[in-house]
Structures are given as C-alpha cells and as structure tokens.
Design a protein around this motif. Structure first.
Motif, PDB file in Angstrom:
ATOM      1  N   TYR A 196      99.422 -57.193   1.090  1.00  0.00           N
ATOM      2  CA  TYR A 196      99.305 -56.986   2.539  1.00  0.00           C
ATOM      3  C   TYR A 196     100.198 -55.817   2.925  1.00  0.00           C
ATOM      4  N   PRO A 197      99.673 -54.850   3.650  1.00  0.00           N
ATOM      5  CA  PRO A 197     100.524 -53.725   4.053  1.00  0.00           C
ATOM      6  C   PRO A 197     101.483 -54.128   5.176  1.00  0.00           C
ATOM      7  N   ALA A 198     102.568 -53.387   5.319  1.00  0.00           N
ATOM      8  CA  ALA A 198     103.525 -53.649   6.398  1.00  0.00           C
ATOM      9  C   ALA A 198     103.701 -52.381   7.216  1.00  0.00           C
ATOM     10  N   GLN A 199     103.957 -52.583   8.494  1.00  0.00           N
ATOM     11  CA  GLN A 199     104.091 -51.434   9.384  1.00  0.00           C
ATOM     12  C   GLN A 199     105.537 -51.354   9.868  1.00  0.00           C
ATOM     13  N   LEU A 200     106.184 -50.204   9.658  1.00  0.00           N
ATOM     14  CA  LEU A 200     107.567 -50.047  10.116  1.00  0.00           C
ATOM     15  C   LEU A 200     107.579 -49.859  11.628  1.00  0.00           C
ATOM     16  N   LYS A 201     108.342 -50.697  12.351  1.00  0.00           N
ATOM     17  CA  LYS A 201     108.357 -50.619  13.811  1.00  0.00           C
ATOM     18  C   LYS A 201     109.687 -50.105  14.370  1.00  0.00           C
ATOM     19  N   GLU A 202     110.788 -50.496  13.714  1.00  0.00           N
ATOM     20  CA  GLU A 202     112.102 -50.103  14.249  1.00  0.00           C
ATOM     21  C   GLU A 202     113.079 -49.831  13.117  1.00  0.00           C
ATOM     22  N   THR A 203     114.023 -48.913  13.375  1.00  0.00           N
ATOM     23  CA  THR A 203     115.119 -48.698  12.429  1.00  0.00           C
ATOM     24  C   THR A 203     116.427 -48.798  13.198  1.00  0.00           C
ATOM     25  N   HIS A 204     117.342 -49.597  12.692  1.00  0.00           N
ATOM     26  CA  HIS A 204     118.670 -49.726  13.313  1.00  0.00           C
ATOM     27  C   HIS A 204     119.699 -49.326  12.269  1.00  0.00           C
ATOM     28  N   GLY A 205     120.519 -48.332  12.576  1.00  0.00           N
ATOM     29  CA  GLY A 205     121.541 -47.893  11.624  1.00  0.00           C
ATOM     30  C   GLY A 205     120.941 -47.001  10.552  1.00  0.00           C
ATOM     31  N   GLU A 206     121.728 -46.805   9.500  1.00  0.00           N
ATOM     32  CA  GLU A 206     121.413 -45.762   8.516  1.00  0.00           C
ATOM     33  C   GLU A 206     121.135 -46.330   7.134  1.00  0.00           C
ATOM     34  N   VAL A 207     120.453 -45.495   6.332  1.00  0.00           N
ATOM     35  CA  VAL A 207     120.367 -45.781   4.898  1.00  0.00           C
ATOM     36  C   VAL A 207     121.760 -45.494   4.329  1.00  0.00           C
ATOM     37  N   THR A 208     122.306 -46.404   3.548  1.00  0.00           N
ATOM     38  CA  THR A 208     123.629 -46.172   2.948  1.00  0.00           C
ATOM     39  C   THR A 208     123.528 -46.443   1.458  1.00  0.00           C
ATOM     40  N   ASP A 209     124.031 -45.521   0.671  1.00  0.00           N
ATOM     41  CA  ASP A 209     123.937 -45.602  -0.795  1.00  0.00           C
ATOM     42  C   ASP A 209     122.506 -45.929  -1.235  1.00  0.00           C
ATOM     43  N   GLY A 210     121.560 -45.274  -0.600  1.00  0.00           N
ATOM     44  CA  GLY A 210     120.158 -45.415  -1.016  1.00  0.00           C
ATOM     45  C   GLY A 210     119.490 -46.716  -0.595  1.00  0.00           C
ATOM     46  N   TRP A 211     120.133 -47.478   0.268  1.00  0.00           N
ATOM     47  CA  TRP A 211     119.529 -48.771   0.645  1.00  0.00           C
ATOM     48  C   TRP A 211     119.544 -48.981   2.153  1.00  0.00           C
ATOM     49  N   ALA A 220     112.413 -65.338  16.736  1.00  0.00           N
ATOM     50  CA  ALA A 220     113.374 -65.326  15.630  1.00  0.00           C
ATOM     51  C   ALA A 220     113.693 -63.881  15.239  1.00  0.00           C
ATOM     52  N   VAL A 221     112.673 -63.038  15.218  1.00  0.00           N
ATOM     53  CA  VAL A 221     112.885 -61.636  14.822  1.00  0.00           C
ATOM     54  C   VAL A 221     113.765 -60.932  15.863  1.00  0.00           C
ATOM     55  N   GLN A 222     113.515 -61.213  17.133  1.00  0.00           N
ATOM     56  CA  GLN A 222     114.326 -60.587  18.200  1.00  0.00           C
ATOM     57  C   GLN A 222     115.764 -61.107  18.153  1.00  0.00           C
ATOM     58  N   THR A 223     115.908 -62.421  17.925  1.00  0.00           N
ATOM     59  CA  THR A 223     117.259 -62.999  17.875  1.00  0.00           C
ATOM     60  C   THR A 223     118.041 -62.392  16.715  1.00  0.00           C
ATOM     61  N   THR A 224     117.371 -62.277  15.563  1.00  0.00           N
ATOM     62  CA  THR A 224     118.042 -61.712  14.380  1.00  0.00           C
ATOM     63  C   THR A 224     118.397 -60.247  14.628  1.00  0.00           C
ATOM     64  N   THR A 225     117.471 -59.509  15.241  1.00  0.00           N
ATOM     65  CA  THR A 225     117.727 -58.092  15.514  1.00  0.00           C
ATOM     66  C   THR A 225     118.971 -57.950  16.388  1.00  0.00           C
ATOM     67  N   LYS A 226     119.026 -58.779  17.416  1.00  0.00           N
ATOM     68  CA  LYS A 226     120.160 -58.734  18.341  1.00  0.00           C
ATOM     69  C   LYS A 226     121.465 -59.057  17.601  1.00  0.00           C
ATOM     70  N   ARG A 227     121.398 -60.099  16.784  1.00  0.00           N
ATOM     71  CA  ARG A 227     122.592 -60.537  16.050  1.00  0.00           C
ATOM     72  C   ARG A 227     123.080 -59.449  15.092  1.00  0.00           C
ATOM     73  N   LEU A 228     122.137 -58.819  14.386  1.00  0.00           N
ATOM     74  CA  LEU A 228     122.516 -57.816  13.386  1.00  0.00           C
ATOM     75  C   LEU A 228     123.009 -56.519  14.038  1.00  0.00           C
ATOM     76  N   THR A 229     122.394 -56.134  15.161  1.00  0.00           N
ATOM     77  CA  THR A 229     122.847 -54.882  15.800  1.00  0.00           C
ATOM     78  C   THR A 229     124.281 -55.049  16.305  1.00  0.00           C
ATOM     79  N   LYS A 230     124.620 -56.258  16.742  1.00  0.00           N
ATOM     80  CA  LYS A 230     126.003 -56.493  17.191  1.00  0.00           C
ATOM     81  C   LYS A 230     126.972 -56.356  16.021  1.00  0.00           C
TER      82      LYS A 230
END
Ligand SMILES: C[S@@+](CC[C@H](N)C(=O)[O-])C[C@H]1O[C@@H](n2cnc3c(N)ncnc32)[C@H](O)[C@@H]1O
Length: 578
Positions: free
Chosen positions: A38-53, A328-338
């Motif tokens: 199943y393909p996935a669609q990238l919707k948002e990026t928060h922060g940077e790639v670090t050490d290639g990840w 759940a995705v929004q809650t996690t996004t909020k938690r991780l951005t903090k």
C-alpha cells in the motif's frame, strides 16, 4: 527469488511458514500467507532529518501500514510494543471541552468516542493473528515484541503468539499491577492488573537487565564497616562458604515480571494527553531500556496518544507509529512537537503520512450512521445481520476501522436465514436467494466470490468500496476561516469548525471567541504545495488560547495555515504572500 526481488515485490513474498505448535483454532480462522503493498502519502514534516534519519507516524489501518513498511523495514525493527484493543466490549471516549473554560458544563463540554472495542464472533482473533504475523516479519533477528493485553484475551493471544513466534521464543508474562482506585466487585476479586506478553524473534535478542532502587527493608539488613561502607555476610551461592556483599557493589534490585511500581497516568499528571487508555511513560521506558539500545527503531502500530513514540524520542531511539484514529495522530503530533521544541540537542524530527484515505471519517465510530445517511440506505433497526435496505438489496455495512477481510464475512455467514434461502432456491432455482450490498472501507480481492462460495447458495452481491468511490459522497461538514495578511502579520480573524459547532449546538453567528474551539495552529511560511513543514507551532497549554496573530518572516512565500479544532478536524488554507 532474490533478496532484491523480495524487498521490492511485497506481494510476491510469502511469509515464512508458521512453525509453532499447538495451534489455537477459531471459527473462520484462515491462513495469512502474504499481503500487498500500500502506498503512503507524506503530509507533514516536523523538525529535521538528523544523522540520516527522520521518525515516521502513519494515519491508517495498521495492516496496510505494516504492509507498506515491509518494503523498507522487513527484519529491521528492534522493538515492537503494541497496546491494541482488548476486546473489552467498551467504547473509549475523550472529554472535549472549550479551551480556556475552567468549569465544564453541558454547554461547553461533551464526550467524543475515540475508538470502540466491540467485536463479533472471532473477528478479534483473526484481526490480531494477521497483525502479529506482519509484526514478526518486521522484527529484526535480535528484536522483541511486547503485547499489552488483559484477562479478556491474554490466554488466546499467548496461544496465537506461540504459533507465530514459536513457544521457545516466549520470554515473559509480565504483570503490570497498576495501583489506583479499586473497582468494587461484589462476587469476584477486583481486577487490578494488565498483562504484557513478551516474545523474541530469536535467541540473539537484545537484553539489558533493569534494576530498581533497593527497598528500605533490604538496606536495613546491611551493617556499617569501619570505613562507613554498608556490607552484609552472605552465603556464597556458587562456591559454598560465606562471602561479604557491599551495598555499593550491588547494582540495584533486579526488576522481575511483576511490575507494581508504575502508577497509571493520573488525571493531573504532566504527561497526560487526555486520550483514553493512555499508558504511563515509565512503563514504556522500562521496556525500551530492556530491549533496545541507543539508535534502535521502536514501532507501535496502535499508538494512541503516542506514548511509545514520546519515550523513544526522549531516550535516543528512532520510532515509527501508526493509528487509524485521526484524533490519535493529532494527539501524538502535538505531544511530539512539544518534545522537539523543548529539546536543545539536535534530534531527528518526524514525518506524518497517510496510508489509504480515511480522510472522509474523522473517527470510524460515527462512520456507520454517516454511511447510512450518505448512501441513502433505508435503515433497519434491531436486525442481527443487516443495517438497511437500498434498491431491493439488503445492506451490510462492514467494519469501517479496517479493510474488510474474509474474516469479517463470518458474521453474515453465521447469521444468514438459511431456511429462507432453501425455500427461495426451491421456488426459483436459477435466481439468487438474496440480493446484497456490502459497504466497506477497502476490501480484500474476491470478497464477494468468497462469500458466495462459503454460503453455498447463489447470491447477487454488489460491493461499494467507500475509499474508491468516495468522491461523490459528502460526509464532513466543511469548516470555514477568515485569515488575512495585515501590516506584516498573518491574522486569523475567525474560525468556524462546523462539526464541532454542531456538537456544541452553537450557531456560527454566536461564536464568542473562535480561539476557544482551537487545539493548535501550525504555519508553513514556504509551502511547497504538498507537504506541510510548519515553523510556527502554536499549541497552547491547558487553559490558554492560541495567539491568532503571527509575524510573517521576510522570506515567506506561499503561506499554509493549518487550524486544528478540538475534535482533531483540521482546516487548511494557502495564502500567497505578495
Ligand atoms: C489502547 S489504545 C493505545 C493507547 C496507547 N498505548 C497510549 O499510551 O496512548 C489502542 C489504539 O489502537 C487504535 N487502533 C484500533 N484499531 C486499529 C487499526 N486497525 N489500526 C491502527 N490503529 C488501530 C485505536 O484507535 C487506539 O488509539
């Protein structure tokens, strides 16, 4: 097949045969030998790639998400923790309350179901079986699985895991005895623990012994020597005779399989995300520390509020996560951005993907009613098989929190009125005995043929796949916002999230302060037209409100604003900055 072909062609890769015996059987059990990509669609990026990840979270059914991940991560994940529904026959709700209001009442607060945990027949077992097989595929040779469950299904899940991972790879049945309030039960002992089953992929698994501080009672058994060091005489367990043990040489009290030192997340805890069944960070810390090393990948495909992801981020582990519920995705996004915002070191950020398109339903719980309405189905109440009737067809709405599989047909197969089928066949041998309309959110190939074959009668089946045919259906009420650029500022003047207003019974004209309806505002000053990369992340604390006015940087191009309301529904708009 070469390794390269295996990696690229997810569909053509047959999973390793299941080795473990004995096997648990259930009605409708069927082998799960391969999956499709199943393909996935990238919707948002928060922060940077670090050490290639860069970390990843996915919105979608985890069967599809894991099928997607196989292409890149087969055999690469060191730890999978899952806390799936427990088959508890309950609905899990979240309290939604207007922001900035200290006191909640009927006018400013209500409960919103986040996910249900109700299953018919043995659907639950097949659901878990298929996901556990994919989990085994994703685990590395030195990887481990922790399956969080409770008395409802732990006995069956253990048998299923024995079958999939091999009984020799079972490591622990951990009892998490959460203290807290005692439920009053009159005719049995109150239930007070969850169970975590741990399995490893092979003997090579990662293991770091975990310790806790010694109890006072244990320390009391030590005496002071002339230098003030605490010691005690002990029997030498290997060589016989006696030996001296110094307290400062004992690393701590080894943590065993009964965990009674981790309280559940309390209502005022700092880590609380207001997501039902949220697990404590300390629980995940223990698991992650025991079964991974720095830089390892941790995956939780029933992530909820993102506890496993948050703990991984704080402890130098990479993570992947998924959930079918947008909340759940929004809650996690909020938690991780903090966490990212509070982190001074440069740590990898995270990406948000969609697998398949569940956009039409914010939350699968309300989907059935919405579908009945949108498809203009004549509802039938109190019927054990059908949900309604449309154009002479009996309508069955399949479970909408996952793609419909053959296992999901069992409910129909069990409950069909075979006496009537028999009668109709005798009366009209060449005619179908029933005309059916199956409504689903994605489905396995040949679903209709499989049903006819199982039933053994001629059926006329039409399948409506909402994911494919959704474009002509209207499910969500659109939100509106007034966003302007004035004197170098981006100003949100008004915001009307229609579904939320409807639930609060507030007319658009009567909204006093739109900010009370908002969970977060994110702004990307240079939107590329596809992926939101917000540099403004305005997530207010519990009793505070978003700012609503944001200074536009000089290099701003196309501005993308995402306003997320208290129901996790988002409104997005682009503005050309000159
Ligand atoms: C018990 S909660 C997880 C709570 C999480 N451990 C935490 O600490 O917040 C189970 C989660 O599984 C999700 N879920 C249920 N079925 C799913 C599916 N097919 N695919 C992905 N997620 C699913 C639910 O939406 C819910 O958020």
């Amino acid at each position: 097949m070469s390794t390269y072909e295996q990696e690229v062609n997810v569909e053509q890769h047959e999973f390793e045969p299941i080795k473990g015996y004995p096997m648990l059987n259930w009605k409708g059990k069927r082998p799960f030998r391969s999956t499709q990509y199943y393909p996935a669609q990238l919707k948002e990026t928060h922060g940077e790639v670090t050490d290639g990840w860069i970390n990843k979270i996915f919105w979608g059914d985890n069967l599809q998400v894991m099928s997607h991940l196989l292409k890149e991560y087969r055999g690469k994940i060191k730890l999978i923790y899952i806390d799936p529904p427990f088959d508890s026959k309950a609905e899990y709700k979240k309290k939604i309350k207007l922001k900035g209001k200290q006191i909640s009442n009927d006018l400013n607060a209500f409960e919103e179901v986040q996910y249900t945990d109700m299953w018919t027949n043995d659907e639950y077992l097949q659901f878990m079986y298929e996901r556990l097989i994919l989990i085994r595929e994703l685990l590395s040779e030195d990887g481990s699985l922790y399956l969080h469950c409770d008395w409802h299904k732990s006995h069956y899940l253990r048998c299923i895991c024995d079958e999939i991972f091999g009984a020799q790879n079972f490591r622990n049945e951990i009892v998490w005895s959460y203290f807290g309030f005692k439920r009053s039960t009159t005719r049995k002992f109150p239930q007070k623990h969850d169970i975590l089953l741990s399995y490893v992929k092979s003997e090579e698994y990662i293991w770091n012994v975990q310790y806790q501080p010694h109890s006072e009672e244990y320390i009391k058994r030590f005496k002071k020597d002339e230098n003030g060091r605490l010691y005690r005489d002990d029997v030498n367990p290997t060589g016989g005779g006696s030996r001296v043990i110094y307290l400062d040489e004992v690393p701590g009290d080894i943590i065993d399989s009964v965990w009674n030192d981790i309280p559940p997340v309390n209502p005022v805890a700092k880590e609380r995300q207001n997501y039902p069944t949220q697990k404590p960070e300390k629980l995940l810390e223990r698991i992650i520390n025991a079964s991974t090393n720095l830089g390892d990948i941790v995956f939780d495909c029933f992530m909820g509020s993102g506890t496993a992801q948050a703990v991984s981020l704080k402890n130098g582990r990479k993570f992947i996560g998924s959930d079918i519920n947008l909340g759940a995705v929004q809650t996690t996004t909020k938690r991780l951005t903090k966490i990212l915002a509070a982190n001074e070191k440069s740590v990898p950020g995270f990406e948000v993907y969609n697998v398949n398109n569940y956009d039409i339903f914010r939350n699968p719980v309300q989907a059935k009613e919405l579908l009945i309405e949108a498809l203009e189905v004549q509802p039938i109440h109190n019927n054990s098989i059908y949900d309604g009737e449309k154009d002479g067809r009996m309508v069955k709405i399949m479970p909408v929190n996952r793609i419909a599989s053959r296992a999901d047909l069992n409910e129909l197969i069990t409950n069909f009125d075979y006496k009537s089928f028999e009668k109709r066949q005798i009366e009209n041998p060449n005619q179908p005995v029933e005309r059916l309309l199956l409504v689903c959110m994605g489905h396995e190939p040949d679903l209709a043929a499989a049903l006819e074959q199982e039933v053994g009668y001629k059926l006329d089946i039409e399948v409506v796949d909402i994911l494919r045919d959704k474009s002509n259906l209207e499910f969500k009420r659109d939100s509106e916002a007034e966003v302007i650029v004035d004197s170098g500022n981006l100003i949100i003047k008004n915001f009307y999230p229609m579904s939320l207003l409807q639930k609060l019974s507030i007319m658009k004209e009567n909204v006093e302060d739109w900010k009370e309806l908002v969970e977060s505002v994110m702004i990307d000053w240079n939107y590329d037209g596809a992926v939101l990369e917000p540099t403004v992340v305005d997530i207010p604390e519990k009793n505070e409100l978003v700012s609503g006015i944001y200074k536009i940087p000089e290099d701003a191009g196309t501005i993308r604003v995402k306003i997320t309301d208290l129901l996790s529904e988002s409104f997005e708009v682009s503005i050309d900055n000159g």
